[in-house]
Design an enzyme around this catalytic site. Structure first.
Site, mmCIF file in Angstrom:
data_model
loop_
_atom_site.group_PDB
_atom_site.id
_atom_site.type_symbol
_atom_site.label_atom_id
_atom_site.label_comp_id
_atom_site.label_asym_id
_atom_site.label_seq_id
_atom_site.Cartn_x
_atom_site.Cartn_y
_atom_site.Cartn_z
ATOM 1 C CB CYS A 89 -0.979 -0.057 1.177
ATOM 2 S SG CYS A 89 -2.385 1.072 1.028
ATOM 3 C CG HIS A 197 -3.213 -3.802 3.481
ATOM 4 N ND1 HIS A 197 -2.249 -3.148 4.210
ATOM 5 C CD2 HIS A 197 -3.889 -2.833 2.810
ATOM 6 C CE1 HIS A 197 -2.338 -1.842 4.010
ATOM 7 N NE2 HIS A 197 -3.332 -1.630 3.157
ATOM 8 C CD GLU A 199 -0.415 -5.747 5.844
ATOM 9 O OE1 GLU A 199 -0.837 -4.571 5.934
ATOM 10 O OE2 GLU A 199 -0.098 -6.275 4.760
#
Length: 229
Positions: A89, A197, A199
């Site tokens: 990002c 994302h 994660e």
């Protein structure tokens, strides 16, 4: 020897802890936290992550000021030595502004912040980030961005296609990105920038409330590749 990852924090980063938690959960080793004002990286880093957020409040251009931080000189040097670097990002925006990846991230088509889980497909399957994916494998990973519209000129886009440097594509209309590009690789495959994302999608439990597990494989790919190097 334990996996040794570093997560850079800029003023305005807000996904640095998420990234550090993901790396520790999957590698079993705590990630080192690195401040943007540091002039040098810790010794013997295996992996560097630039997290999401709004570095420097996205003033000037998203990622532009962070790319001039003291630590980024050391990151660029490390990438030149082949240390793997992941930018997610805002981290992707920083990588393009620092010249580690081609193209630029512009304002989303429609001028709106987008925060939802989106469909992706794996395109490259040979980098250390993507080697565990099958070509065309479907993924569901969250996005949260206002400036995620990937742009590059036609010659650059053609080169990315020809050199198999598109890591992921969107499988749905998300932000107007050229050729639906969601993530790109450096020429040597050791630097990856992506807007989604991973994660936020690492929990092995098949519970939608936990965000899914489709991002987990990316980190597992990295840990496995570096352990066998």
């Amino acid at each position: 020897m334990a996996f040794r990852a570093g997560v850079i924090t800029f003023p305005g980063s807000n996904c640095d802890r998420d990234m550090a938690v993901a790396l520790e959960k999957i590698s079993g080793a705590p990630a080192l936290r690195i401040w943007h004002g540091d002039a040098a990286l810790p010794d013997r880093l295996d992996f560097i992550a630039l997290p999401g957020g709004f570095s420097y409040g996205d003033y000037l251009r998203s990622g532009a000021m962070a790319a001039k931080s003291p630590i980024m000189r050391a990151v660029v040097e490390a990438a030149g030595r082949g240390v793997p670097v992941l930018g997610v990002c805002n981290g992707f925006q920083v990588l393009t502004e620092a010249g580690l990846l081609p193209g630029a991230l512009m304002r989303n088509a429609g001028q709106r912040f987008i925060c939802r889980t989106v469909g992706l497909e794996a395109v490259n399957t040979s980098s250390l980030f993507t080697q565990g994916f099958a070509r065309g494998e479907a993924l569901r990973i969250p996005v949260a961005h206002h400036d995620g519209n990937y742009f590059a000129d036609a010659a650059t886009l053609d080169a990315l296609e020809a050199e198999d440097r598109i890591a992921f594509r969107y499988t749905e209309s998300v932000n107007g990105s050229a050729r639906d590009i969601a993530g790109v690789l450096s020429a040597n495959g050791r630097v990856l920038g992506m807007m989604p994302h991973p994660e936020r999608a690492i929990e092995p439990a098949a519970d939608p409330a936990l965000g899914g597990a489709d991002g987990r494989k990316l980190f597992e790919n990295v840990v496995t590749a570096l352990a066998s190097a």
